[in-house]
Write a protein that holds these residues in place. Structure first.
Motif, PDB file in Angstrom:
ATOM      1  N   ARG A 128       0.172   6.892  -6.852  1.00 15.19           N
ATOM      2  CA  ARG A 128      -1.122   7.496  -6.570  1.00 15.19           C
ATOM      3  C   ARG A 128      -1.007   8.579  -5.514  1.00 15.19           C
ATOM      4  O   ARG A 128      -1.760   8.618  -4.547  1.00 15.19           O
ATOM      5  CB  ARG A 128      -2.094   6.403  -6.116  1.00 15.19           C
ATOM      6  CG  ARG A 128      -1.993   5.162  -6.996  1.00 15.19           C
ATOM      7  CD  ARG A 128      -3.157   4.260  -6.827  1.00 15.19           C
ATOM      8  NE  ARG A 128      -4.377   4.883  -7.307  1.00 15.19           N
ATOM      9  CZ  ARG A 128      -5.486   4.209  -7.568  1.00 15.19           C
ATOM     10  NH1 ARG A 128      -5.501   2.913  -7.408  1.00 15.19           N
ATOM     11  NH2 ARG A 128      -6.552   4.833  -7.980  1.00 15.19           N
ATOM     12  N   ARG A 129      -0.062   9.478  -5.711  1.00 19.27           N
ATOM     13  CA  ARG A 129       0.182  10.505  -4.718  1.00 19.27           C
ATOM     14  C   ARG A 129      -1.017  11.436  -4.534  1.00 19.27           C
ATOM     15  O   ARG A 129      -1.339  11.852  -3.431  1.00 19.27           O
ATOM     16  CB  ARG A 129       1.403  11.319  -5.113  1.00 19.27           C
ATOM     17  CG  ARG A 129       2.443  11.371  -4.020  1.00 19.27           C
ATOM     18  CD  ARG A 129       3.726  11.881  -4.593  1.00 19.27           C
ATOM     19  NE  ARG A 129       4.756  10.907  -4.361  1.00 19.27           N
ATOM     20  CZ  ARG A 129       5.703  11.052  -3.437  1.00 19.27           C
ATOM     21  NH1 ARG A 129       5.750  12.140  -2.705  1.00 19.27           N
ATOM     22  NH2 ARG A 129       6.606  10.127  -3.251  1.00 19.27           N
ATOM     23  N   MET A 158       0.828  -1.208   0.000  1.00 23.26           N
ATOM     24  CA  MET A 158       0.000   0.000   0.000  1.00 23.26           C
ATOM     25  C   MET A 158       0.860   1.255   0.000  1.00 23.26           C
ATOM     26  O   MET A 158       0.648   2.171  -0.784  1.00 23.26           O
ATOM     27  CB  MET A 158      -0.891   0.019   1.241  1.00 23.26           C
ATOM     28  CG  MET A 158      -2.033  -0.944   1.171  1.00 23.26           C
ATOM     29  SD  MET A 158      -2.989  -0.891   2.693  1.00 23.26           S
ATOM     30  CE  MET A 158      -4.345  -1.959   2.207  1.00 23.26           C
ATOM     31  N   ASP A 192      -4.196  10.686  -5.028  1.00 21.64           N
ATOM     32  CA  ASP A 192      -5.215   9.948  -4.287  1.00 21.64           C
ATOM     33  C   ASP A 192      -4.842   9.847  -2.818  1.00 21.64           C
ATOM     34  O   ASP A 192      -5.702   9.922  -1.943  1.00 21.64           O
ATOM     35  CB  ASP A 192      -5.368   8.537  -4.866  1.00 21.64           C
ATOM     36  CG  ASP A 192      -6.009   8.569  -6.247  1.00 21.64           C
ATOM     37  OD1 ASP A 192      -6.736   9.535  -6.534  1.00 21.64           O
ATOM     38  OD2 ASP A 192      -5.769   7.644  -7.037  1.00 21.64           O
ATOM     39  N   ALA A 193      -3.544   9.671  -2.551  1.00 26.69           N
ATOM     40  CA  ALA A 193      -3.087   9.549  -1.166  1.00 26.69           C
ATOM     41  C   ALA A 193      -3.345  10.851  -0.426  1.00 26.69           C
ATOM     42  O   ALA A 193      -3.794  10.852   0.725  1.00 26.69           O
ATOM     43  CB  ALA A 193      -1.609   9.197  -1.120  1.00 26.69           C
ATOM     44  N   ALA A 194      -3.088  11.983  -1.093  1.00 28.90           N
ATOM     45  CA  ALA A 194      -3.308  13.280  -0.451  1.00 28.90           C
ATOM     46  C   ALA A 194      -4.797  13.464  -0.173  1.00 28.90           C
ATOM     47  O   ALA A 194      -5.192  13.978   0.880  1.00 28.90           O
ATOM     48  CB  ALA A 194      -2.783  14.397  -1.353  1.00 28.90           C
ATOM     49  N   LYS A 195      -5.621  13.000  -1.112  1.00 27.54           N
ATOM     50  CA  LYS A 195      -7.069  13.125  -0.956  1.00 27.54           C
ATOM     51  C   LYS A 195      -7.540  12.244   0.210  1.00 27.54           C
ATOM     52  O   LYS A 195      -8.322  12.686   1.063  1.00 27.54           O
ATOM     53  CB  LYS A 195      -7.740  12.686  -2.268  1.00 27.54           C
ATOM     54  CG  LYS A 195      -9.198  12.996  -2.355  1.00 27.54           C
ATOM     55  CD  LYS A 195      -9.630  13.159  -3.818  1.00 27.54           C
ATOM     56  CE  LYS A 195     -11.138  13.013  -3.951  1.00 27.54           C
ATOM     57  NZ  LYS A 195     -11.576  11.636  -4.268  1.00 27.54           N
ATOM     58  N   LEU A 196      -7.038  11.016   0.252  1.00 30.19           N
ATOM     59  CA  LEU A 196      -7.393  10.094   1.342  1.00 30.19           C
ATOM     60  C   LEU A 196      -7.006  10.696   2.686  1.00 30.19           C
ATOM     61  O   LEU A 196      -7.767  10.650   3.653  1.00 30.19           O
ATOM     62  CB  LEU A 196      -6.679   8.754   1.136  1.00 30.19           C
ATOM     63  CG  LEU A 196      -6.732   7.770   2.302  1.00 30.19           C
ATOM     64  CD1 LEU A 196      -8.174   7.409   2.624  1.00 30.19           C
ATOM     65  CD2 LEU A 196      -5.941   6.503   1.992  1.00 30.19           C
ATOM     66  N   CYS A 197      -5.826  11.294   2.710  1.00 31.82           N
ATOM     67  CA  CYS A 197      -5.311  11.888   3.928  1.00 31.82           C
ATOM     68  C   CYS A 197      -6.224  13.010   4.406  1.00 31.82           C
ATOM     69  O   CYS A 197      -6.571  13.100   5.585  1.00 31.82           O
ATOM     70  CB  CYS A 197      -3.911  12.408   3.643  1.00 31.82           C
ATOM     71  SG  CYS A 197      -3.177  13.222   5.028  1.00 31.82           S
ATOM     72  N   THR A 246      -9.459  13.461   3.597  1.00 28.41           N
ATOM     73  CA  THR A 246     -10.759  12.929   4.018  1.00 28.41           C
ATOM     74  C   THR A 246     -10.672  12.264   5.383  1.00 28.41           C
ATOM     75  O   THR A 246     -11.534  12.457   6.241  1.00 28.41           O
ATOM     76  CB  THR A 246     -11.269  11.893   2.997  1.00 28.41           C
ATOM     77  OG1 THR A 246     -11.183  12.455   1.695  1.00 28.41           O
ATOM     78  CG2 THR A 246     -12.695  11.503   3.277  1.00 28.41           C
ATOM     79  N   GLN A 279       2.744   1.712  -3.290  1.00 28.82           N
ATOM     80  CA  GLN A 279       1.880   2.064  -4.417  1.00 28.82           C
ATOM     81  C   GLN A 279       1.343   3.483  -4.289  1.00 28.82           C
ATOM     82  O   GLN A 279       1.311   4.242  -5.254  1.00 28.82           O
ATOM     83  CB  GLN A 279       0.729   1.075  -4.548  1.00 28.82           C
ATOM     84  CG  GLN A 279       0.025   1.275  -5.874  1.00 28.82           C
ATOM     85  CD  GLN A 279      -0.946   0.174  -6.220  1.00 28.82           C
ATOM     86  OE1 GLN A 279      -2.134   0.398  -6.248  1.00 28.82           O
ATOM     87  NE2 GLN A 279      -0.451  -1.013  -6.479  1.00 28.82           N
ATOM     88  N   LEU A 280       0.948   3.857  -3.059  1.00 30.37           N
ATOM     89  CA  LEU A 280       0.443   5.216  -2.852  1.00 30.37           C
ATOM     90  C   LEU A 280       1.505   6.247  -3.218  1.00 30.37           C
ATOM     91  O   LEU A 280       1.222   7.236  -3.893  1.00 30.37           O
ATOM     92  CB  LEU A 280       0.035   5.425  -1.390  1.00 30.37           C
ATOM     93  CG  LEU A 280      -1.287   4.816  -0.930  1.00 30.37           C
ATOM     94  CD1 LEU A 280      -1.500   5.092   0.537  1.00 30.37           C
ATOM     95  CD2 LEU A 280      -2.452   5.376  -1.741  1.00 30.37           C
ATOM     96  N   LEU A 281       2.739   6.012  -2.791  1.00 29.99           N
ATOM     97  CA  LEU A 281       3.778   7.018  -2.994  1.00 29.99           C
ATOM     98  C   LEU A 281       4.345   6.984  -4.412  1.00 29.99           C
ATOM     99  O   LEU A 281       4.768   8.011  -4.941  1.00 29.99           O
ATOM    100  CB  LEU A 281       4.894   6.824  -1.977  1.00 29.99           C
ATOM    101  CG  LEU A 281       4.474   7.146  -0.545  1.00 29.99           C
ATOM    102  CD1 LEU A 281       5.536   6.719   0.437  1.00 29.99           C
ATOM    103  CD2 LEU A 281       4.189   8.640  -0.405  1.00 29.99           C
ATOM    104  N   GLU A 282       4.338   5.791  -5.023  1.00 33.99           N
ATOM    105  CA  GLU A 282       4.915   5.703  -6.357  1.00 33.99           C
ATOM    106  C   GLU A 282       3.968   6.212  -7.428  1.00 33.99           C
ATOM    107  O   GLU A 282       4.345   6.925  -8.338  1.00 33.99           O
ATOM    108  CB  GLU A 282       5.221   4.237  -6.672  1.00 33.99           C
ATOM    109  CG  GLU A 282       6.668   3.868  -6.557  1.00 33.99           C
ATOM    110  CD  GLU A 282       6.831   2.425  -6.996  1.00 33.99           C
ATOM    111  OE1 GLU A 282       7.103   2.192  -8.175  1.00 33.99           O
ATOM    112  OE2 GLU A 282       6.647   1.522  -6.152  1.00 33.99           O
TER     113      GLU A 282
END
Lengths: 197, 197
Positions: free
Chosen positions: B35-36, B27, B38-43, B45, B30-33
């Motif tokens: 889907r950055r 996870m 999306d990761a920022a958005k998840l963070c 939310t 993949q997030l950092l490579e």
């Protein structure tokens, strides 16, 4: 019938690999019901990771410092560089083998049709490391796919120009596997690379 | 050999239910490579969810508004209240049945040994809703465990004091199940609750 913010959280959690609607729902509810402190901590760490983690200047792996722990370590054998496609594969080599040299992470593989050429893989940085001298062996650990193979060939030629020898990790039957389930290509590779006992 | 922040992220991701070291690693990478964003958005939310989502004043489920969508809806049958143990179970009832009445979420079950009594389950709030009138049936959908059963009995007695009839969801063999694999307790319940065709 969920509140909009909860719905949004369940949606956003689905960006995680292997997580579908049902698991995301379980995660969201458990985080909010029982593990709010952990959730806040995760949120903080994720935020910092997204903004701070970049690329190591030496090997291009993920790191928040200019040089990753491997590149900045003095315990490492600097005469060998293992070339892998991704940080995950670097980790796999690190955890599965006793290799303790340096790495170079391509973050992809040569794929002209997708517009991925030598520059996108940072091969100029690798070339510079070869030109600086000190490296004696390049271990090509790209994936055993057509593109991974082409990438390995390309890098091997580059290494040759700098008089650095390169090696490719071995093809063969996986340890613990059953010959019955091994595909023909792998089996024929295993035969042609057989070693005298 | 991972950078400290990346290591921390992998650690923190393991608070998610069902996620171990290996999945957390996949996870994080993949997030950092890839889907950055999306990761920022998840963070974002997740941060908002942790700070904003509280309890619905009507049914105690998770909600960032004082009343959850179910409690504030005018489409709902207000004469019936379904009592469940957790928001996840409320969702299960909502998604699996055509029940469209109100809910009450206990956030636990009576368990005197763990110090969980009627007050911890918000039964005073439920009692108040019963006292206000308007409710005709209480559907007790706590889990079919010893504690869930005791909780259901306790609430049924409370409902009786206010002249509200209560019902318990049926025990029996699961649909699509195999009698061979059903435990004795369930099977004997299914026999004693048999219905004439």
């Amino acid at each position: 019938m969920l509140s909009p913010l909860l719905e949004q959280l369940i949606e956003d959690l689905q960006v995680l690999p292997g997580i579908g609607r049902k698991s995301a729902q379980r995660m969201a509810l458990q985080l909010l019901e029982r593990r709010r402190d952990d959730a806040a901590k995760l949120c903080d760490t994720l935020g910092r990771a997204v903004s701070e983690i970049g690329r190591c200047e030496g090997c291009r792996t993920l790191s928040e410092t200019p040089l990753c722990p491997v590149c900045s370590s003095s315990q490492r054998d600097k005469t060998r560089i293992c070339v892998v496609e991704s940080p995950a594969e670097m980790l796999a080599v690190e955890q599965g083998t006793d290799y303790r040299g340096g790495y170079f992470v391509l973050l992809g593989r040569l794929s002209p049709l997708d517009g991925i050429g030598p520059d996108q893989l940072g091969l100029d940085i690798l070339e510079q490391r070869l030109a600086e001298g000190g490296c004696e062996e390049l271990i090509l650990a790209t994936n055993p796919t057509v593109e991974g193979e082409a990438t390995a060939q390309f890098i091997a030629q580059m290494a040759q120009r700098y008089g650095v020898s390169s090696s490719r990790i071995a093809y063969g039957v996986p340890v613990g596997g059953d010959l019955d389930f091994v595909d023909g290509g792998t089996l024929s590779h295993a035969f042609s690379s057989r070693q005298t006992l």
